[in-house]
Motif scaffolding. Structure first.
Motif, PDB file in Angstrom:
ATOM      1  N   TYR A  16       0.863  -1.183   0.000  1.00  0.00           N
ATOM      2  CA  TYR A  16       0.000   0.000   0.000  1.00  0.00           C
ATOM      3  C   TYR A  16       0.902   1.236   0.000  1.00  0.00           C
ATOM      4  O   TYR A  16       1.720   1.419   0.888  1.00  0.00           O
ATOM      5  CB  TYR A  16      -0.904  -0.006   1.235  1.00  0.00           C
ATOM      6  CG  TYR A  16      -1.723   1.248   1.373  1.00  0.00           C
ATOM      7  CD1 TYR A  16      -2.819   1.465   0.554  1.00  0.00           C
ATOM      8  CD2 TYR A  16      -1.406   2.213   2.326  1.00  0.00           C
ATOM      9  CE1 TYR A  16      -3.583   2.606   0.679  1.00  0.00           C
ATOM     10  CE2 TYR A  16      -2.162   3.353   2.456  1.00  0.00           C
ATOM     11  CZ  TYR A  16      -3.242   3.550   1.630  1.00  0.00           C
ATOM     12  OH  TYR A  16      -4.002   4.682   1.753  1.00  0.00           O
ATOM     13  N   ARG A  20      -4.356   3.421  -3.736  1.00  0.00           N
ATOM     14  CA  ARG A  20      -5.625   2.682  -3.699  1.00  0.00           C
ATOM     15  C   ARG A  20      -5.576   1.642  -2.600  1.00  0.00           C
ATOM     16  O   ARG A  20      -4.511   1.184  -2.209  1.00  0.00           O
ATOM     17  CB  ARG A  20      -5.953   2.056  -5.051  1.00  0.00           C
ATOM     18  CG  ARG A  20      -4.895   1.196  -5.656  1.00  0.00           C
ATOM     19  CD  ARG A  20      -5.394   0.585  -6.963  1.00  0.00           C
ATOM     20  NE  ARG A  20      -4.931   1.258  -8.129  1.00  0.00           N
ATOM     21  CZ  ARG A  20      -3.901   0.876  -8.861  1.00  0.00           C
ATOM     22  NH1 ARG A  20      -3.232  -0.196  -8.542  1.00  0.00           N
ATOM     23  NH2 ARG A  20      -3.540   1.534  -9.912  1.00  0.00           N
ATOM     24  N   ASP A  21      -6.767   1.283  -2.118  1.00  0.00           N
ATOM     25  CA  ASP A  21      -6.869   0.376  -0.976  1.00  0.00           C
ATOM     26  C   ASP A  21      -6.965  -1.093  -1.366  1.00  0.00           C
ATOM     27  O   ASP A  21      -7.221  -1.925  -0.507  1.00  0.00           O
ATOM     28  CB  ASP A  21      -8.099   0.739  -0.142  1.00  0.00           C
ATOM     29  CG  ASP A  21      -7.947   2.091   0.530  1.00  0.00           C
ATOM     30  OD1 ASP A  21      -6.809   2.491   0.813  1.00  0.00           O
ATOM     31  OD2 ASP A  21      -8.981   2.741   0.773  1.00  0.00           O
ATOM     32  N   ALA A  27      -7.649  -4.074  -8.640  1.00  0.00           N
ATOM     33  CA  ALA A  27      -7.817  -2.753  -9.255  1.00  0.00           C
ATOM     34  C   ALA A  27      -8.022  -2.902 -10.758  1.00  0.00           C
ATOM     35  O   ALA A  27      -8.844  -2.189 -11.355  1.00  0.00           O
ATOM     36  CB  ALA A  27      -6.609  -1.874  -8.967  1.00  0.00           C
ATOM     37  N   GLU A  30     -11.508  -4.148 -11.305  1.00  0.00           N
ATOM     38  CA  GLU A  30     -12.430  -3.039 -11.087  1.00  0.00           C
ATOM     39  C   GLU A  30     -12.459  -2.114 -12.304  1.00  0.00           C
ATOM     40  O   GLU A  30     -13.526  -1.669 -12.734  1.00  0.00           O
ATOM     41  CB  GLU A  30     -12.006  -2.265  -9.837  1.00  0.00           C
ATOM     42  CG  GLU A  30     -12.940  -1.159  -9.458  1.00  0.00           C
ATOM     43  CD  GLU A  30     -12.491  -0.457  -8.194  1.00  0.00           C
ATOM     44  OE1 GLU A  30     -12.324   0.781  -8.247  1.00  0.00           O
ATOM     45  OE2 GLU A  30     -12.315  -1.131  -7.153  1.00  0.00           O
ATOM     46  N   GLU A  31     -11.300  -1.847 -12.867  1.00  0.00           N
ATOM     47  CA  GLU A  31     -11.232  -0.993 -14.059  1.00  0.00           C
ATOM     48  C   GLU A  31     -11.911  -1.658 -15.252  1.00  0.00           C
ATOM     49  O   GLU A  31     -12.596  -0.987 -16.030  1.00  0.00           O
ATOM     50  CB  GLU A  31      -9.766  -0.660 -14.390  1.00  0.00           C
ATOM     51  CG  GLU A  31      -9.601   0.319 -15.509  1.00  0.00           C
ATOM     52  CD  GLU A  31     -10.256   1.666 -15.257  1.00  0.00           C
ATOM     53  OE1 GLU A  31     -10.657   2.311 -16.253  1.00  0.00           O
ATOM     54  OE2 GLU A  31     -10.379   2.087 -14.105  1.00  0.00           O
ATOM     55  N   LYS A  71     -17.053   9.166  -6.377  1.00  0.00           N
ATOM     56  CA  LYS A  71     -15.724   9.642  -6.757  1.00  0.00           C
ATOM     57  C   LYS A  71     -15.742  10.516  -8.006  1.00  0.00           C
ATOM     58  O   LYS A  71     -14.725  11.082  -8.380  1.00  0.00           O
ATOM     59  CB  LYS A  71     -14.781   8.457  -6.994  1.00  0.00           C
ATOM     60  CG  LYS A  71     -14.361   7.755  -5.725  1.00  0.00           C
ATOM     61  CD  LYS A  71     -13.405   6.631  -6.034  1.00  0.00           C
ATOM     62  CE  LYS A  71     -12.918   5.951  -4.776  1.00  0.00           C
ATOM     63  NZ  LYS A  71     -11.987   4.854  -5.073  1.00  0.00           N
TER      64      LYS A  71
END
Length: 136
Positions: A16, A20-21, A27, A30-31, A71
């Motif tokens: 980290y 981003r978490d 990620a 998600e994208e 966001k």
């Protein structure tokens, strides 16, 4: 400096660095989901789709849609039926943490509280009043 964390989505360890978490793999997934949703919404007939319709058509989770709207990645000005739940009542909103109804109710309650506070202070000051006697 990087910090070792567990990804909340998949449980894998990742470095980290404050960006981003989630891990890089999640990620990227998600994208990819965002691109699917965005392509779906770009079609003229889907621009007014509701959150439920988008979830049904694309398979993305509601929470993810809410995150993208919050966001600013998906704009309610372009897609009018998008929003995220009000933190107070759960009704969809497009800005802030509270919907318009909860915001106006909160403002009204604050005005009432301030008026009552001023009234109490005025009463208190009257009771403390200074008594003058006439002197000639």
């Amino acid at each position: 400096m990087a910090e070792l964390r567990n990804c909340p989505s998949c449980g894998e360890f990742f470095n980290y660095i404050g960006v981003r978490d989630i891990c890089h793999k999640c990620a990227q997934q998600e994208e990819d989901m965002y691109q699917i949703v965005y392509r779906f919404l770009r079609k003229r007939e889907n621009r007014a789709a509701t959150v439920e319709r988008i979830v049904e058509a694309t398979g993305v989770k509601e929470e993810m849609l809410y995150t993208w709207v919050r966001k600013g990645r998906l704009h309610p000005a372009v897609f009018p039926n998008l929003g995220y739940p009000c933190d107070n009542c759960g009704r969809l909103t497009n800005q802030g943490k509270l919907c318009e109804n909860c915001t106006s109710e909160l403002k009204s309650d604050l005005r009432t509280f301030e008026a009552a506070k001023e009234f109490r202070e005025e009463i208190k000051n009257r009771e403390k009043g200074t008594y003058l006697s006439e002197r000639n």
